[in-house]
Design an enzyme around this catalytic site. Structure first.
Site, mmCIF file in Angstrom:
data_model
loop_
_atom_site.group_PDB
_atom_site.id
_atom_site.type_symbol
_atom_site.label_atom_id
_atom_site.label_comp_id
_atom_site.label_asym_id
_atom_site.label_seq_id
_atom_site.Cartn_x
_atom_site.Cartn_y
_atom_site.Cartn_z
ATOM 1 N N VAL A 192 3.383 -36.087 62.453
ATOM 2 C CA VAL A 192 4.022 -35.920 61.155
ATOM 3 C C VAL A 192 5.500 -36.221 61.349
ATOM 4 O O VAL A 192 6.022 -36.150 62.459
ATOM 5 C CB VAL A 192 3.823 -34.503 60.546
ATOM 6 N N SER A 193 6.173 -36.567 60.245
ATOM 7 C CA SER A 193 7.563 -37.001 60.355
ATOM 8 C C SER A 193 8.561 -35.863 60.463
ATOM 9 O O SER A 193 9.625 -36.022 61.038
ATOM 10 C CB SER A 193 7.930 -37.874 59.150
ATOM 11 N N LYS A 194 8.234 -34.710 59.885
ATOM 12 C CA LYS A 194 9.209 -33.627 59.823
ATOM 13 C C LYS A 194 8.630 -32.338 60.375
ATOM 14 O O LYS A 194 7.419 -32.105 60.318
ATOM 15 C CB LYS A 194 9.651 -33.403 58.373
ATOM 16 N N GLN A 236 6.328 -30.193 58.170
ATOM 17 C CA GLN A 236 5.015 -30.708 57.799
ATOM 18 C C GLN A 236 3.962 -30.164 58.751
ATOM 19 O O GLN A 236 4.243 -29.806 59.888
ATOM 20 C CB GLN A 236 5.021 -32.238 57.816
#
Length: 179
Positions: A8-10, A13
């Site tokens: 996931v990017s963050k 998340q």
């Protein structure tokens, strides 16, 4: 062995949906990163690549979890192949352990790259149209024209220190240097 990779990017998340799908697909080992896919240096991805053995199959829920650009995706899948392992994406039903799967992989990767480039192109066109209508995007200037004049005077004529000027105007030192 089926090896799962989730990303996931963050930090805020959640990886649960990906890890559940990978476990259901038979992944015996899972690696997960919480970092943007555009960053090539991802600790868990690198660790996974180091541990790959002949016959392993790296599995992801969607191929964009592995990489955001076609070039990066192809390089990673090539690195997987060089270690004698295969690549499988659940959502796109791609499996590079077969010739048809390799062809499908390259077609899907090319389409995804094309779509990202089209989105970027449409964004640039929209920004140009907005500028043509007098709308300017981005952050508002930190200093007014008068403040910039004063900053330059203090910096260049009075020879005051940049950090001191930055504190006075409550801006960064870089803003003072650019004024």
């Amino acid at each position: 062995m089926i090896i799962g990779y989730a990303r996931v990017s963050k930090d805020d998340q959640n990886l649960d949906a990906q890890t559940d799908a990978l476990t259901a697909a038979g992944a015996g080992k899972l690696f997960a990163d919480k970092i943007s896919g555009s960053k090539r240096e991802r600790p868990e991805l690198d660790r996974m690549l180091d541990q790959l053995r002949d016959g392993d199959v790296v599995t992801v829920t969607k191929y964009d979890r592995l990489a955001r650009s076609l070039k990066d995706l192809l390089e990673i899948v090539e690195a997987i192949g060089e270690r004698g392992a295969g690549f499988r994406s659940l959502a796109e039903d791609i499996d590079t352990t077969t010739p048809a799967g390799r062809l499908t992989f390259h077609v899907f990767a090319s389409i995804a790259q094309f779509e990202r480039e089209r989105i970027s192109e449409r964004t640039r066109e929209g920004l140009a149209a907005a500028r043509k209508r007098g709308r300017i995007g981005g952050r508002p200037p930190a200093l007014s024209v008068a403040q910039k004049d004063e900053v330059r005077r203090m910096r260049d004529q009075e020879q005051r220190a940049v950090p001191e000027i930055a504190r006075l105007f409550k801006v960064s030192e870089r803003t003072v240097r650019r004024a």
